[in-house]
Write a protein that holds these residues in place. Structure first.
Motif, PDB file in Angstrom:
ATOM      1  N   ASP A 215     -29.725  70.801  37.554  1.00  0.00           N
ATOM      2  CA  ASP A 215     -28.761  70.977  36.482  1.00  0.00           C
ATOM      3  C   ASP A 215     -29.263  71.922  35.398  1.00  0.00           C
ATOM      4  O   ASP A 215     -28.513  72.714  34.856  1.00  0.00           O
ATOM      5  CB  ASP A 215     -28.439  69.614  35.842  1.00  0.00           C
ATOM      6  CG  ASP A 215     -27.836  68.656  36.861  1.00  0.00           C
ATOM      7  OD1 ASP A 215     -26.941  69.097  37.601  1.00  0.00           O
ATOM      8  OD2 ASP A 215     -28.269  67.497  36.910  1.00  0.00           O
ATOM      9  N   HIS A 216     -30.546  71.810  35.098  1.00  0.00           N
ATOM     10  CA  HIS A 216     -31.070  72.491  33.924  1.00  0.00           C
ATOM     11  C   HIS A 216     -32.438  73.085  34.246  1.00  0.00           C
ATOM     12  O   HIS A 216     -33.315  72.413  34.785  1.00  0.00           O
ATOM     13  CB  HIS A 216     -31.184  71.504  32.757  1.00  0.00           C
ATOM     14  CG  HIS A 216     -31.655  72.142  31.484  1.00  0.00           C
ATOM     15  ND1 HIS A 216     -32.391  71.461  30.545  1.00  0.00           N
ATOM     16  CD2 HIS A 216     -31.507  73.401  31.014  1.00  0.00           C
ATOM     17  CE1 HIS A 216     -32.662  72.275  29.538  1.00  0.00           C
ATOM     18  NE2 HIS A 216     -32.130  73.452  29.798  1.00  0.00           N
ATOM     19  N   HIS A 234     -28.059  76.285  32.540  1.00  0.00           N
ATOM     20  CA  HIS A 234     -27.438  74.999  32.856  1.00  0.00           C
ATOM     21  C   HIS A 234     -26.153  75.271  33.607  1.00  0.00           C
ATOM     22  O   HIS A 234     -25.511  76.312  33.406  1.00  0.00           O
ATOM     23  CB  HIS A 234     -27.153  74.211  31.572  1.00  0.00           C
ATOM     24  CG  HIS A 234     -26.892  72.754  31.819  1.00  0.00           C
ATOM     25  ND1 HIS A 234     -25.675  72.289  32.268  1.00  0.00           N
ATOM     26  CD2 HIS A 234     -27.691  71.669  31.684  1.00  0.00           C
ATOM     27  CE1 HIS A 234     -25.727  70.971  32.394  1.00  0.00           C
ATOM     28  NE2 HIS A 234     -26.938  70.567  32.048  1.00  0.00           N
ATOM     29  N   PHE A 294     -27.009  64.566  26.376  1.00  0.00           N
ATOM     30  CA  PHE A 294     -27.233  64.989  27.755  1.00  0.00           C
ATOM     31  C   PHE A 294     -28.451  64.242  28.308  1.00  0.00           C
ATOM     32  O   PHE A 294     -29.565  64.773  28.325  1.00  0.00           O
ATOM     33  CB  PHE A 294     -27.481  66.504  27.824  1.00  0.00           C
ATOM     34  CG  PHE A 294     -26.534  67.322  26.981  1.00  0.00           C
ATOM     35  CD1 PHE A 294     -25.185  67.371  27.279  1.00  0.00           C
ATOM     36  CD2 PHE A 294     -27.000  68.016  25.874  1.00  0.00           C
ATOM     37  CE1 PHE A 294     -24.315  68.114  26.499  1.00  0.00           C
ATOM     38  CE2 PHE A 294     -26.150  68.763  25.093  1.00  0.00           C
ATOM     39  CZ  PHE A 294     -24.789  68.822  25.396  1.00  0.00           C
ATOM     40  N   VAL A 296     -31.385  62.843  30.471  1.00  0.00           N
ATOM     41  CA  VAL A 296     -32.171  63.416  31.564  1.00  0.00           C
ATOM     42  C   VAL A 296     -32.761  62.278  32.388  1.00  0.00           C
ATOM     43  O   VAL A 296     -33.485  61.426  31.858  1.00  0.00           O
ATOM     44  CB  VAL A 296     -33.297  64.317  31.021  1.00  0.00           C
ATOM     45  CG1 VAL A 296     -34.195  64.783  32.169  1.00  0.00           C
ATOM     46  CG2 VAL A 296     -32.699  65.520  30.294  1.00  0.00           C
ATOM     47  N   GLN A 297     -32.446  62.255  33.681  1.00  0.00           N
ATOM     48  CA  GLN A 297     -32.961  61.214  34.550  1.00  0.00           C
ATOM     49  C   GLN A 297     -34.360  61.547  35.066  1.00  0.00           C
ATOM     50  O   GLN A 297     -35.176  60.665  35.282  1.00  0.00           O
ATOM     51  CB  GLN A 297     -31.999  60.987  35.722  1.00  0.00           C
ATOM     52  CG  GLN A 297     -30.625  60.496  35.305  1.00  0.00           C
ATOM     53  CD  GLN A 297     -30.684  59.161  34.590  1.00  0.00           C
ATOM     54  OE1 GLN A 297     -31.485  58.288  34.946  1.00  0.00           O
ATOM     55  NE2 GLN A 297     -29.846  58.988  33.557  1.00  0.00           N
ATOM     56  N   SER A 317     -34.681  69.903  35.300  1.00  0.00           N
ATOM     57  CA  SER A 317     -34.305  68.508  35.038  1.00  0.00           C
ATOM     58  C   SER A 317     -32.980  68.197  35.710  1.00  0.00           C
ATOM     59  O   SER A 317     -32.183  69.103  35.984  1.00  0.00           O
ATOM     60  CB  SER A 317     -34.204  68.264  33.529  1.00  0.00           C
ATOM     61  OG  SER A 317     -33.205  69.089  32.956  1.00  0.00           O
ATOM     62  N   HIS A 319     -29.608  65.420  35.538  1.00  0.00           N
ATOM     63  CA  HIS A 319     -28.894  64.424  34.735  1.00  0.00           C
ATOM     64  C   HIS A 319     -28.467  63.224  35.581  1.00  0.00           C
ATOM     65  O   HIS A 319     -28.187  62.155  35.038  1.00  0.00           O
ATOM     66  CB  HIS A 319     -27.660  65.060  34.086  1.00  0.00           C
ATOM     67  CG  HIS A 319     -27.997  66.196  33.157  1.00  0.00           C
ATOM     68  ND1 HIS A 319     -28.942  66.090  32.182  1.00  0.00           N
ATOM     69  CD2 HIS A 319     -27.502  67.460  33.082  1.00  0.00           C
ATOM     70  CE1 HIS A 319     -29.023  67.240  31.524  1.00  0.00           C
ATOM     71  NE2 HIS A 319     -28.152  68.085  32.059  1.00  0.00           N
ATOM     72  N   GLN A 320     -28.390  63.398  36.903  1.00  0.00           N
ATOM     73  CA  GLN A 320     -27.979  62.299  37.783  1.00  0.00           C
ATOM     74  C   GLN A 320     -29.232  61.582  38.319  1.00  0.00           C
ATOM     75  O   GLN A 320     -30.286  62.190  38.499  1.00  0.00           O
ATOM     76  CB  GLN A 320     -27.152  62.841  38.953  1.00  0.00           C
ATOM     77  CG  GLN A 320     -25.928  63.646  38.518  1.00  0.00           C
ATOM     78  CD  GLN A 320     -24.960  62.809  37.709  1.00  0.00           C
ATOM     79  OE1 GLN A 320     -24.773  61.619  37.979  1.00  0.00           O
ATOM     80  NE2 GLN A 320     -24.343  63.424  36.695  1.00  0.00           N
TER      81      GLN A 320
END
Length: 711
Positions: A215-216, A234, A294, A296-297, A317, A319-320
């Motif tokens: 994602d990032h 992103h 946002f 971050v996982q 990084s 997000h999921q």
């Protein structure tokens, strides 16, 4: 095959069977029912299914998970140990309908379809198997098939599960390897297509990783012991803009947060659900606000090394929560960072070269010399602007070896020989040649020097040279050499010329002494005295000529102008030369239609006539001499013509120079100054002097003087 947890086996199986995705298959067979549906608790029992203990034992010991359901309520008649281990319990005797989640997640609907006659397959269903150390991920291929009683009617559902975990993991490993190779290939291609600008390299890496993996993506570079965000990408443009806005101003100290720790230690770091403090203690407030918006996982950061030194950090990084970043992702990102480091190193080196070239060219354009560079083989690839202005050539007419077209043809061979020797040996080069100037087409002397530029291995990578205009120096050297020659010639001539009358004087004086001792008659003494007077006059003329040279050369020739009759002046000079005329047997005639009067310096004009008539008598070979005086359009013309030896054409241009003679001084005396003085006097009056001559036929000198002062 039932689990009480919402994430249990049947939920996963139901969802896999319910939708035919690209990674799982669902196959069905047409339903076939020969009788009505039985009520729960009626109809065939488990013994009807097994038809013997041997089959039952075979199913109990089978590695596959097997369950037998009976009736429309799907009561579990049989569940072998493999199935019980997968469920974490023995569901025998219970109806699937007793579990609410079975209906909620569509598992009952699936069983009802099978009970109506369909055969359904579900491939690679993901199950979490309870173990003492925690859930273990397994992948099962399920087959749901109706089974029939002795009467041929559908009595229930038989479920078979086959563990394909090893196959799935092997395939996924291969897919992951292929994915990594694909990403690395695309990164390599993107870096090769990127320009040598560092910004384009960072952008290419970040954009590709964002598209392909995460994602990032962020890249921080180390500047003055701080890490600054160079680029951030992103998938969501709005999120990208927000992150850049808040993170770009931040300078992370070494050791601060994950990125700072990676830069300080050079070790990669993988963090699950990072806290603001883990991202930066110093800037925790900023990161806290961003994480709230946002979350971050997982965060993975790896070092970027150039020649063994950490110059930055590459981070990605997600997000999921799924899929999680793993060690494989770390290896992949480190490979990407290594490739990016090579591109960064090459770009930095290129930038240094560009900056060095820029400084060199700035300096080259500022100096007055002609500056040039060439490739190792000697082919010129650069000239500064001064060269183009001087030669009038353009780059296409100068580069390579084209510049030789403006080198004097007499200098090309020697120049190329010296230049080839330097290229072959790698030694410094120095040469002199003449280069044509576009402004007037003249050739000017240049001093060329060039030195090799070497790489770390000592190989020549470029030649740098300069051409300096030394024409004035060469002319000065030539003039100096000519002056020395003139001086030597003058001293030789002057010594001879002065020695001749002095020797004669000495002889006459000695003769007078002897006559005086013998008290001889008066007439013989007077004759000797007249000869002494003649030689003294000759010495006086020689000294006067030298003094005139000094005055003229120093710019101190002054004219005392007054009305002068040129005809009368010529007659006076001819009368004064009567003894020489008689001695040379060269009669002189004067042609003058009338008086010619002008405003001149009489003494200097007398000197002009004297020099010209004296030359005519000296070189006239005893033949007649004509002197003419004419008035033409406000100018006086004096013509002195002899019929003597004449002057060769190659000497005619230089006889008006100092100490120049057209004949040998052995046969004809003089300092070689008379015609030079004559020309200086004539030009001082605003006049001209010229000649016409043919060897063996004589020479004619023509002098023109303005009769009045100019306006």
């Amino acid at each position: 095959m039932l689990r009480t947890a919402p994430s249990g086996a049947w939920a996963s199986v139901a969802s896999k069977a319910k939708s035919a995705s690209t990674t799982h298959e669902m196959t069905t067979e047409e339903p076939r029912r020969d009788g009505g549906e039985e009520e729960a608790g009626t109809g065939p029992n488990v013994d009807d299914f097994f038809e013997g203990r041997s089959i039952r034992n075979l199913l109990v010991e089978a590695p596959a998970a097997i369950a037998i359901l009976r009736g429309p309520d799907h009561v579990v008649m049989f569940s072998n140990p493999a199935n019980n281990r997968g469920l974490g319990r023995d569901p025998t005797g219970r109806s699937v309908r007793e579990f609410p989640e079975a209906e909620e997640q569509g598992y009952l609907a699936l069983l009802d379809r099978v009970y109506r006659g369909e055969t359904i397959s579900a491939r690679e269903s993901r199950l979490l198997i309870p173990t003492p150390v925690g859930p273990q991920e397994r992948f099962i291929d399920f087959v749901y098939q109706p089974w029939r009683g002795s009467d041929g009617a559908i009595a229930g559902v038989a479920i078979f599960g086959f563990d394909v975990t090893s196959n799935v993991r092997a395939r996924r490993s291969a897919e992951e390897a292929a994915r990594r190779l694909s990403i690395l290939a695309r990164v390599s291609r993107a870096l090769s297509e990127a320009t040598v600008d560092l910004g384009s390299i960072y952008h290419a890496v970040a954009c590709l990783l964002t598209e392909q993996a995460d994602d990032h993506v962020m890249i921080h570079l180390l500047e003055d012991d701080c890490l600054r965000l160079i680029t951030a990408e992103h998938r969501d443009p709005e999120v990208r803009a927000t992150l850049r806005q808040h993170l770009s101003p931040i300078a992370l100290r070494l050791g601060d947060g994950v990125v700072g720790r990676v830069a300080a230690t050079g070790d990669s770091v993988l963090v699950e659900r990072p806290t603001p403090e883990e991202l930066s203690v110093q800037h925790a407030a900023t990161y806290s606000a961003l994480l709230e918006r946002f979350p971050v996982q997982s965060l993975l950061s790896v070092p970027i090394r150039v020649r063994g030194r950490v110059v930055g950090v590459l981070s990605l990084s997600r997000h999921q929560s799924e899929p999680k970043l793993t060690h494989d992702d770390c290896v992949l990102l480190e490979d990407v960072a290594d490739r990016a480091a090579l591109a960064i190193s090459a770009a930095q080196h290129h930038q240094k070269l560009v900056e060095s070239e820029r400084r060199f060219r700035t300096l080259a354009e500022a100096v007055p010399e002609f500056i040039w560079t060439s490739s190792p083989d000697g082919s010129v690839d650069y000239f500064n602007q001064r060269w183009y202005e001087y030669t009038g050539l353009g780059p296409d007419e100068s580069l390579g070896t084209a510049w030789l077209r403006v080198v004097h043809e007499e200098d090309v061979a020697a120049l190329l020989e010296v230049w080839k020797q330097s290229v072959d040996t790698g030694c410094d080069c120095e040469f002199q040649c003449r280069i044509r100037r576009a402004a007037d087409g003249s050739y000017r002397w240049m001093l060329g020097r060039c030195v090799p530029v070497r790489d770390g291995a000592g190989h020549v990578t470029k030649w740098v040279g300069a051409l300096t205009d030394i024409h004035a120096q060469k002319e000065s050297e030539r003039a100096k050499a000519e002056a020395i020659k003139v001086r030597d010639d003058f001293l030789s001539i002057a010594g001879h010329e002065l020695r001749t009358p002095l020797a004669a004087l000495q002889l006459q004086v000695q003769s007078l002494e002897r006559l005086a001792e013998r008290n001889v008659e008066r007439e013989r003494v007077l004759e000797r005295l007249r000869k002494v007077e003649h030689h003294v006059a000759r010495l006086d003329r020689l000294v006067s000529e030298l003094l005139n040279v000094t005055r003229i050369a120093s710019g101190r020739l002054e004219l005392q102008k007054e009305p002068v009759d040129l005809v009368a002046l010529v007659a006076s000079v001819v009368e004064r030369f009567a003894p020489q005329i008689a001695a040379t047997h060269s009669p002189v005639t004067i042609q003058a239609p009338g008086s010619v009067v002008g405003n001149w310096d009489g003494m200097r004009v007398d000197q002009v006539v004297t020099n010209l008539l004296g030359n005519a008598l000296k070189y006239g070979a005893g033949k007649p001499i004509e002197v003419g005086v004419f008035a033409i359009d406000g100018r006086a013309r004096l013509v002195v013509r002899d019929h003597g030896i004449g002057i060769p054409p190659e000497h005619q241009a230089r006889i008006f120079e100092r100490f120049q003679r057209a004949v040998s001084d052995r046969h004809y005396g003089g300092l070689g100054l008379g015609l030079w003085i004559t020309r200086q006097v004539v030009e001082a009056h605003g006049g001209t002097i010229g000649l016409e001559s043919k060897p063996g036929e004589g020479t004619t000198f023509v002098v023109e003087l303005p009769c009045r002062e100019g306006p």
